[in-house]
Design a protein around this motif. Structure first.
Motif, short mmCIF file in Angstrom:
data_model
loop_
_atom_site.label_atom_id
_atom_site.label_comp_id
_atom_site.label_asym_id
_atom_site.label_seq_id
_atom_site.Cartn_x
_atom_site.Cartn_y
_atom_site.Cartn_z
N LEU A 1 -10.57 -3.24 6.51
CA LEU A 1 -10.38 -1.88 6.01
C LEU A 1 -9.77 -1.93 4.61
CD1 LEU A 1 -8.97 -0.14 9.20
CD2 LEU A 1 -11.25 0.10 8.22
N ALA A 2 -10.32 -1.11 3.71
CA ALA A 2 -9.78 -1.04 2.35
C ALA A 2 -8.47 -0.25 2.38
CB ALA A 2 -10.79 -0.37 1.44
N PRO A 3 -7.61 -0.46 1.36
CA PRO A 3 -6.30 0.22 1.35
C PRO A 3 -6.41 1.75 1.41
CG PRO A 3 -6.39 -1.44 -0.37
CD PRO A 3 -7.75 -1.40 0.24
N ASP A 4 -7.50 2.30 0.87
CA ASP A 4 -7.58 3.77 0.85
C ASP A 4 -8.50 4.31 1.95
OD1 ASP A 4 -9.98 2.92 -0.15
OD2 ASP A 4 -9.99 4.25 -1.90
N ASN A 5 -8.86 3.44 2.91
CA ASN A 5 -9.71 3.92 4.00
C ASN A 5 -8.88 4.76 4.97
OD1 ASN A 5 -11.38 4.16 6.29
ND2 ASN A 5 -12.44 2.26 5.75
N ASP B 1 -11.51 -7.78 1.36
CA ASP B 1 -11.83 -6.35 1.47
C ASP B 1 -10.55 -5.52 1.57
OD1 ASP B 1 -13.80 -4.49 1.38
OD2 ASP B 1 -14.69 -4.98 3.31
N SER B 2 -9.50 -6.11 2.16
CA SER B 2 -8.26 -5.37 2.37
C SER B 2 -7.21 -5.63 1.30
CB SER B 2 -7.67 -5.73 3.74
OG SER B 2 -8.60 -5.44 4.77
N ASN C 1 0.84 -1.19 0.00
CA ASN C 1 0.00 0.00 0.00
C ASN C 1 0.89 1.25 0.00
OD1 ASN C 1 -1.75 2.07 0.64
ND2 ASN C 1 -2.99 0.81 2.01
N LEU D 1 -5.40 5.63 -5.31
CA LEU D 1 -4.25 5.32 -4.44
C LEU D 1 -2.94 5.81 -5.02
CD1 LEU D 1 -4.85 1.72 -3.09
CD2 LEU D 1 -4.28 3.72 -1.73
N ASN E 1 -16.51 0.81 3.84
CA ASN E 1 -15.34 1.54 3.35
C ASN E 1 -15.79 2.67 2.43
OD1 ASN E 1 -12.90 0.25 4.42
ND2 ASN E 1 -13.68 -1.57 3.36
#
Lengths: 558, 190
Positions: free
Chosen positions: B93-97, A352-353, A306, A557, A446
């Protein structure tokens, strides 16, 4: 990076090594040839047929077959619904759980009878051991066997044989395939550390003095059929990420491979039963190629991690949110692609992640439905795509479209289109309704583009009979339970009915002798065209939602 | 139609007996008789027979005396929230949360205060909330702190860490992980 790629490549190599043997074995089982297991299985089957009152050898017509599928599934679903609603008074309820809400029990029953195992609950806090073993574990066998039976009937029809007897194939799938492998696999999992006990959760006092509650239960026997039957419903809420479902990398490898062996091998089974193994292998390698590409995309996304978090850490580290240390980025990514491709739906890390590429790949798998595909049904969908590819290429070169020496006509194309169109209908319509009322219906957790993916994923997972989820979604509500039940049923039974009708129609067609003018379907060129048809049809239908979800998220992102 | 219904009911019953009774019973008996340790959850007990935890399930450690595990959204199924069933769970949690970044920021601060290098698995929460492992790098990063708190030589800790590291399966599959509970229990028994 290299280490991770080697792990993925070796796992795929193991799959490729198993497939020819297992594919041939399934062909023998369903062609009525004797196998080594037959001596043990035959007496058991005799008891089962007698008990069920089935004349196994009697072939069914298309309508009889459909009626048998629907009626048996209805009875099994109702039976399980009753168990769930009365679980409070049934035995093995060591934690004093009460009955779930009617809509959750209904959703659970439908979800398990359709081989989906979408879970709007956490196993350890919602269902008793009796419900898990006696209700859900039971459907794991029968729903998987239903899928295999339908696929075999479909293959028989395509190759001009009678479609067979549903109950016979249902029972053979269990006694000769699902149960023997489960017995051996469950013992292997047990030795590797997966519990199998009726004992209540344990209280432990940690070295720092805290009180820990350790959930356990009869997990090992449940875990293996969960993967083998592409069911995917976890004994515990967090599924195969839970150390008791998947304690180490032996169990992880076993579970990853075993969730793919039936759909991958069924393609080879088809080739053998159709008397054209070459075509089976060509289709196998086509799917394998797509699967390998998608695995690479997902794995690379997780490896680079990330960017927002890497800024804070001051280093490039893989994305480990929602992942277990022992599996790492590579095997979690591979599992995510395998479980959404095969419609297993078990997870060993949280989807989800996943980074945006992982979200893209898992969603694409649910939309396409054929990267191995559901238990039995995935293989059947592959042939629906083949039929369409025959039709399209036939139109292009001006030849009468024929498949395996039988003409493809209006009825076949109508049924094939129905099978392909019910999927977007069962996903996009309810998604649109849910997204139109974000405050009251959606329960998105989210923010931003990812929220759109959460909603689309839930319906795609239901309609594809997968069962995994972007689990942050607050999905145990009346709306979610009922609306996904619609997608579950539409995504399961409409295609099954159409497949049987299609196969039944093909059985009764006159075989056309092959000439120089016949379009050969067992060539690399034709297989390439089929891959193109699959991707183009999939992209045309679902690209907008992929762009609004994971693609936009990736740009966001940076 | 009625005939179909009767066959449906009868086949449901016979298949139920086979797959939901006989099959689980066989596995249960094999487990309880031949492999009782694994079948009952790989429990670790002390000399008085009290359960300290499971070799497969992680626990919360916050004292400087112990190696710390990964952050868990369900507090490793500890405390009143977990009673009586036990829990598992992830943040999802999503990466951009923004919540993810905020949480990771707090985690990094906490580790820096404890003079521990923030390694990825120490700031990202696990999938199950019960992850028993940390990466060898995450264990290395904590050696100095634990050694100081226990007045032990770092070399001794180094040896214990390698002892409680579960390697890759066949040296190939998965990632090596240090079992935090076993390591900490070994520290207490030093």
């Amino acid at each position: 990076m290299l280490q991770g790629c080697v792990q993925i490549a070796l796992t795929l190599a193991i799959l490729v090594a198993i497939v020819p043997f297992f594919g041939r074995y399934m062909a023998q089982v369903f062609s009525g040839q004797s196998t080594r297991l037959g001596a043990i299985a035959r007496p058991i089957e005799r008891v089962l047929f007698a008990g069920a009152g089935v004349a196994a050898k009697r072939p069914m017509t298309g309508t009889q077959y459909i009626s048998a599928v629907l009626m048996s599934n209805l009875v099994m679903g109702a039976f399980v619904f009753l168990i769930l609603m009365t679980q409070e008074r049934l035995p093995f309820n060591s934690t004093g759980l009460s009955a779930p809400s009617w809509d959750l029990a209904l959703h659970t029953a439908i979800s398990f009878v359709t081989n989906t195992n979408q879970q709007h609950y956490s196993g350890e806090t919602t269902y008793t051991y009796f419900s898990q073993v006696g209700a859900l574990g039971f459907l794991m066998f029968t729903s998987a066997a239903t899928g295999i039976a339908v696929a075999i009937a479909f293959i028989r029809g395509l190759t001009g044989q009678a479609i067979g007897n549903f109950y016979q194939d249902l029972v053979l799938s269990i006694t000769r395939i699902l149960l023997p492998i489960s017995l051996v696999g469950a013992i292997a999992l047990l030795i590797a550390g997966v519990p199998e006990t009726l004992g209540a959760p344990v209280q432990a006092t940690t070295p720092e003095g805290a009180l820990q509650w350790i959930a356990r239960g009869p997990v090992a026997h449940f875990e293996i059929i969960k993967e083998l039957g592409e069911n995917g419903g976890g004994f515990f809420g967090i599924n195969s990420a839970h150390p008791f479902e998947n304690p180490n990398n032996f169990t992880n490898l076993l579970e990853t491979v075993i969730m793919m062996i039936i759909p991958a091998s069924l393609i080879i089974t088809y080739g053998i039963m159709a008397g054209n193994p070459k075509q089976g292998w060509l289709i196998f390698w086509m799917v394998f190629g797509l699967y390998a590409i998608l695995s690479a995309i997902a794995a690379i996304g997780e490896f680079w991690g990330n960017p927002l978090v890497n800024n804070v850490l001051g280093d490039i580290q893989p994305n480990l949110e929602g992942k277990e240390t022992r599996f790492g980025w590579a095997l979690t990514a591979l599992w995510a692609v395998s479980t959404t491709g095969t419609m297993c739906g078990a997870v060993n890390g949280m989807h989800d992640s996943l980074m945006a590429p992982g979200g893209f790949v898992t969603l694409a798998n649910l939309f396409l439905q054929i990267i191995w595909g559901g238990q039995g049904t995935g293989t059947a969908y592959l042939f629906v795509f083949l039929v369409l590819a025959v039709f399209l290429t036939g139109l292009m070169v001006g030849r009468t479209p024929e498949f395996l020496g039988r003409k493809i006509e209006k009825r076949e194309i109508v049924l094939a289109s129905l099978i392909l169109l019910i999927h977007p209908i069962a996903i996009l319509l309810p998604s649109a309704i849910t997204l139109a009322f974000p405050e009251t219906l959606s329960n998105i957790s989210n923010p931003g583009f990812h929220g759109i993916s959460q909603v689309a994923y839930e319906y795609a997972s239901a309609a594809a009979n997968n069962g995994s989820g972007f689990e942050g979604l607050g999905d145990n509500t009346l709306w979610w339970n009922l609306s996904t039940s619609f997608s579950l049923i539409a995504g399961r039974y409409v295609p099954i009915i159409a497949l049987i009708l299609l196969a039944d129609g093909m059985t009764r067609k006159q075989s056309v002798p092959e000439t120089n003018g016949t379009l050969r379907t067992d060539t690399v060129l034709f297989t390439g065209v089929t891959a193109g048809v699959i991707i183009i049809l999939g992209a045309l239908t679902f690209l907008p939602i992929l762009v609004l979800g994971p693609v936009a998220e990736a740009f966001n992102l940076g | 139609m009625i005939q179909d219904l009767i066959v449906g009911i009868r086949s449901t019953l016979v298949l139920w007996v086979l797959t939901a009774f006989i099959y689980p019973a066989v596995i249960l008996i094999i487990g309880q008789v031949a492999f009782p340790y694994q079948a009952n959850g790989s429990l670790i007990t002390n000399s008085e027979g009290q359960v300290l935890g499971s070799a497969l399930i992680g626990q919360t450690f916050t004292s400087d005396q112990y190696f710390w595990g990964r952050p868990s959204v369900i507090n490793y199924s500890e405390g009143d929230d977990a009673a009586p069933t036990g829990l598992s769970g992830a943040t999802n949690l999503a990466p951009d949360n923004p919540d993810l970044l905020e949480r990771i920021g707090t985690e990094v601060e906490r580790l820096k205060t404890a003079e521990t290098q923030p390694v990825a698995d120490l700031v990202y929460t696990s999938g199950s909330g019960l992850d028993p492992h940390i990466s060898p790098a995450a264990a290395q990063a904590q050696i100095r702190r634990v050694a100081a708190a226990r007045s032990l030589a770092p070399d001794q800790l180094q040896m214990l860490i390698s002892k409680y590291t579960d390697g890759r399966f066949l040296g190939i599959f998965g990632e090596p992980g240090v079992n935090v509970l076993k390591l900490n229990l070994a520290l207490d028994n030093q």
